[in-house]
Design an enzyme around this catalytic site. Structure first.
Site, PDB file in Angstrom:
ATOM      1  N   ASP A  16       0.846  -1.192   0.000  1.00  0.00           N
ATOM      2  CA  ASP A  16       0.000   0.000   0.000  1.00  0.00           C
ATOM      3  C   ASP A  16       0.889   1.253   0.000  1.00  0.00           C
ATOM      4  O   ASP A  16       2.099   1.156  -0.184  1.00  0.00           O
ATOM      5  CB  ASP A  16      -0.959  -0.029   1.201  1.00  0.00           C
ATOM      6  CG  ASP A  16      -0.245  -0.097   2.546  1.00  0.00           C
ATOM      7  OD1 ASP A  16       0.960   0.251   2.615  1.00  0.00           O
ATOM      8  OD2 ASP A  16      -0.884  -0.496   3.533  1.00  0.00           O
ATOM      9  N   GLN A  17       0.295   2.411   0.228  1.00  0.00           N
ATOM     10  CA  GLN A  17       1.048   3.672   0.190  1.00  0.00           C
ATOM     11  C   GLN A  17       2.142   3.752   1.253  1.00  0.00           C
ATOM     12  O   GLN A  17       3.100   4.494   1.109  1.00  0.00           O
ATOM     13  CB  GLN A  17       0.104   4.859   0.353  1.00  0.00           C
ATOM     14  CG  GLN A  17      -0.726   5.124  -0.873  1.00  0.00           C
ATOM     15  CD  GLN A  17      -1.600   6.353  -0.684  1.00  0.00           C
ATOM     16  OE1 GLN A  17      -2.056   6.640   0.419  1.00  0.00           O
ATOM     17  NE2 GLN A  17      -1.835   7.075  -1.765  1.00  0.00           N
TER      18      GLN A  17
END
Length: 135
Positions: A16-17
């Site tokens: 994810d980020q």
């Protein structure tokens, strides 16, 4: 008891980020590990399907302890504690390169006759291969 370890490197697309493995990808990690574990017996998942037996997942439980991160080499330790019957339960422990336990989980699958779409016993050839681990 049958224990197998499989390693893979976390890819960018699996994060994810924050650079952590997205939580939904752990199910895919479990699948990779159990497929390779079955291959280790000398019988692939594909061969079971060619014999007319599929193994859908009935249950999955996951506990997230610490995040796996981008580019880490993780080890997925997979254990079958009990001799398979109509159902088979896999336990998972995922470790990072430092040996830190990141994740635990279980999946329970059922053997299904593909023609009848009904639960069935595993093929005899499969049970013979598994017998070495449960004597």
């Amino acid at each position: 008891m049958f224990i197998y370890e499989h390693q893979l490197r976390v890819r960018y697309a699996e994060t994810d980020q924050m650079g952590y493995v997205y939580y939904g990808n752990y199910a895919a990690f479990y699948e990779v590990a159990r497929t390779e574990m079955l291959r280790q017996t000398g019988m692939s998942y594909k061969e079971l399907e060619e014999m007319g037996v599929m193994m859908p997942v009935l249950e999955m439980h996951t506990k997230y302890l610490q995040p796996a991160k981008y580019d880490e080499l993780i080890t997925i330790k997979t254990t079958i504690r009990e001799r398979p019957s109509i159902r088979i339960t896999f336990e998972y422990e995922i470790f990072n390169e430092a040996g830190t336990l990141l994740n635990t989980g279980t999946t329970q699958l059922v053997f299904v006759d593909m023609k009848k779409n009904r639960p069935c016993r595993p093929p005899e050839v499969f049970m013979k291969k598994m017998a070495a681990y449960f004597s």
